[in-house]
Design a protein around this motif. Structure first.
Motif, short mmCIF file in Angstrom:
data_model
loop_
_atom_site.label_atom_id
_atom_site.label_comp_id
_atom_site.label_asym_id
_atom_site.label_seq_id
_atom_site.Cartn_x
_atom_site.Cartn_y
_atom_site.Cartn_z
N MET A 84 12.53 14.33 -4.69
CA MET A 84 11.75 13.35 -4.02
C MET A 84 12.28 12.70 -2.78
O MET A 84 13.32 12.27 -2.75
CB MET A 84 11.08 12.27 -4.96
CG MET A 84 10.12 11.17 -4.26
SD MET A 84 9.58 10.13 -5.52
CE MET A 84 9.05 10.80 -7.02
N ASN A 85 11.84 12.84 -1.66
CA ASN A 85 12.27 12.25 -0.36
C ASN A 85 12.33 10.81 -0.39
O ASN A 85 11.28 10.10 -1.16
CB ASN A 85 11.93 12.93 0.88
CG ASN A 85 10.38 12.94 1.12
OD1 ASN A 85 9.93 11.89 0.85
ND2 ASN A 85 9.79 14.14 1.53
N ALA B 284 6.22 5.72 -0.86
CA ALA B 284 4.83 5.73 -1.16
C ALA B 284 4.51 5.39 -2.62
O ALA B 284 3.78 4.98 -3.18
CB ALA B 284 4.32 6.85 -0.74
N ARG B 285 5.30 5.89 -3.58
CA ARG B 285 5.32 5.43 -4.88
C ARG B 285 5.47 3.96 -5.31
O ARG B 285 4.67 3.52 -6.08
CB ARG B 285 6.35 6.41 -5.76
CG ARG B 285 6.04 6.08 -7.27
CD ARG B 285 6.95 6.95 -8.19
NE ARG B 285 6.47 8.43 -8.04
CZ ARG B 285 7.09 9.31 -8.84
NH1 ARG B 285 8.28 9.00 -9.57
NH2 ARG B 285 6.53 10.43 -8.78
N HIS C 83 1.86 -1.38 -6.13
CA HIS C 83 1.36 -2.77 -5.74
C HIS C 83 -0.08 -2.87 -5.17
O HIS C 83 -0.53 -3.75 -4.83
CB HIS C 83 2.20 -3.36 -4.62
CG HIS C 83 3.67 -3.64 -5.23
ND1 HIS C 83 4.21 -4.68 -5.96
CD2 HIS C 83 4.65 -2.84 -5.04
CE1 HIS C 83 5.33 -4.58 -6.36
NE2 HIS C 83 5.87 -3.46 -5.83
N ARG C 84 -0.44 -1.40 -4.83
CA ARG C 84 -1.92 -1.25 -4.23
C ARG C 84 -2.91 -2.12 -4.84
O ARG C 84 -3.85 -2.70 -4.21
CB ARG C 84 -2.27 0.03 -4.33
CG ARG C 84 -3.61 0.32 -3.50
CD ARG C 84 -4.08 1.75 -3.38
NE ARG C 84 -3.19 2.59 -2.62
CZ ARG C 84 -3.46 2.68 -1.26
NH1 ARG C 84 -4.44 2.17 -0.86
NH2 ARG C 84 -2.66 3.58 -0.34
N ASP C 85 -3.14 -2.24 -6.32
CA ASP C 85 -4.21 -2.75 -6.73
C ASP C 85 -4.02 -4.44 -6.62
O ASP C 85 -5.16 -5.09 -6.11
CB ASP C 85 -4.03 -2.78 -8.28
CG ASP C 85 -4.61 -1.38 -8.81
OD1 ASP C 85 -5.22 -0.73 -7.92
OD2 ASP C 85 -4.40 -0.92 -9.91
N ALA D 54 -0.91 -2.66 5.80
CA ALA D 54 0.29 -3.17 5.10
C ALA D 54 1.20 -1.80 5.03
O ALA D 54 2.55 -1.84 5.10
CB ALA D 54 0.05 -3.78 4.02
N TRP D 55 0.80 -0.80 4.58
CA TRP D 55 1.53 0.38 4.48
C TRP D 55 2.03 1.01 5.73
O TRP D 55 3.28 1.40 5.60
CB TRP D 55 0.54 1.61 3.85
CG TRP D 55 1.10 3.13 3.88
CD1 TRP D 55 0.77 4.08 4.62
CD2 TRP D 55 2.32 3.46 3.27
NE1 TRP D 55 1.44 4.87 4.59
CE2 TRP D 55 2.44 4.94 3.69
CE3 TRP D 55 3.17 2.91 2.50
CZ2 TRP D 55 3.45 5.69 3.45
CZ3 TRP D 55 4.13 3.94 2.07
CH2 TRP D 55 4.43 5.30 2.54
#
Length: 297
Positions: free
Chosen positions: A1-2, A8-9, A14-16, A39-40
């Motif tokens: 995983m980079n 992103a993970r 925190h997205r919800d 925000a992303w």
């Protein structure tokens, strides 16, 4: 995983919460998603290794983005809030829902509260939402609203008083909410005007948001009083055969979908077995953007 995938993970964790913050700030599901996406993008332009509390950092970033969006809204929303405005509802099937779990859902904030939040000044809304709903310290909110911590505390206090004074009391029991709405729908389907009046509080208020383009009897309006609201419902009683009970922002509501086409989403406030407030979103453009559940007819 980079590194990008790892970041992103971490963001998805925190997205919800971020979406819940933005929804309470904006009352619009589409705008809330835009704020979270912004925000992303901001996170992607920042050295994440320097952020000690990613969740707190993202929450304040979303708060700042929402504050800017509130301040720059155009036309209809820049003016004093139209009293017919109904925020975007969050709709779920009624069957198979655990009421206790529903209370814990991040976005199950009532439409009545969202309507009151619309009356607040942007900085008041931010201070109240972040502090009272998400426990963000005033020291973290103060830089966003460009005030000191004490002044920010006053913003939240002023907003809290307005919210407490304007938010209608409501019966939280889903069973009693359902009973009142079932009685309302049965009276509509049966063409029983007096039964409609009986399930409505004498001082009931109906708010219909049909958008700017709908005219005539279906246009946006506010009706007050049981007989006036019953007359409005009676006018459109032929559509009640297409109405089904759902959960709207965590309370029992109604979706009306003639032949699968969304016509309206309704939410109510129930007190002592009678409906005291009704909120109907009937704006075709906004309804088309909602994620509405498939309903058995």
């Amino acid at each position: 995983m980079n590194d990008t995938e790892l970041l992103a993970r971490r963001f998805e964790e925190h997205r919800d919460r971020l979406r819940a913050v933005a929804y309470r700030m904006l009352g619009s599901l589409a705008e809330a998603e835009d704020a979270v996406q912004e925000a992303w993008l901001k996170l992607g332009r920042t050295d994440a290794d320097e952020i000690r509390n990613l969740g707190g950092w993202l929450t304040t970033v979303v708060g700042r983005v929402c504050l800017d969006m509130l301040r720059s809204r155009t036309a209809r929303r820049e003016q004093s809030m139209d009293e017919t405005f109904v925020p975007d509802p969050v709709v779920r099937p009624l069957s198979g829902v655990d009421p206790e779990q529903e209370v814990l859902e991040a976005d199950s904030v009532g439409l009545a509260l969202l309507i009151v939040l619309e009356t607040l000044e942007p900085a008041e809304r931010l201070a109240f939402v972040l502090h009272d709903m998400f426990a963000v310290p005033f020291d973290d909110i103060a830089p966003i609203v460009e005030r000191g911590a004490a002044a920010t505390r006053q913003l939240a206090s002023r907003a809290r008083r307005r919210v407490q004074g304007a938010t209608p009391s409501a019966d939280p029991d889903l069973g009693r909410q359902r009973k009142a709405l079932e009685a309302f729908l049965a009276a509509s389907r049966g063409g029983d005007f007096e039964a409609l009046v009986a399930v409505l509080h004498p001082d009931v208020v109906l708010r219909v948001d049909s958008g700017a383009l709908v005219r005539g009897a279906a246009a946006s309006k506010v009706l007050r009083g049981a007989r006036s609201v019953a007359e409005g419902a009676f006018t459109f009683r032929q559509f009640s055969v297409w109405s089904r009970l759902v959960l709207v922002n965590g309370t029992v509501g109604v979706v009306t979908m003639p032949e699968g086409r969304p016509l309206s989403v309704s939410a109510v406030t129930v007190v002592d077995g009678r409906i005291t407030e009704m909120y109907i979103l009937a704006d075709p453009e906004r309804l088309a953007r909602l994620d509405l559940p498939a309903l058995e007819m």
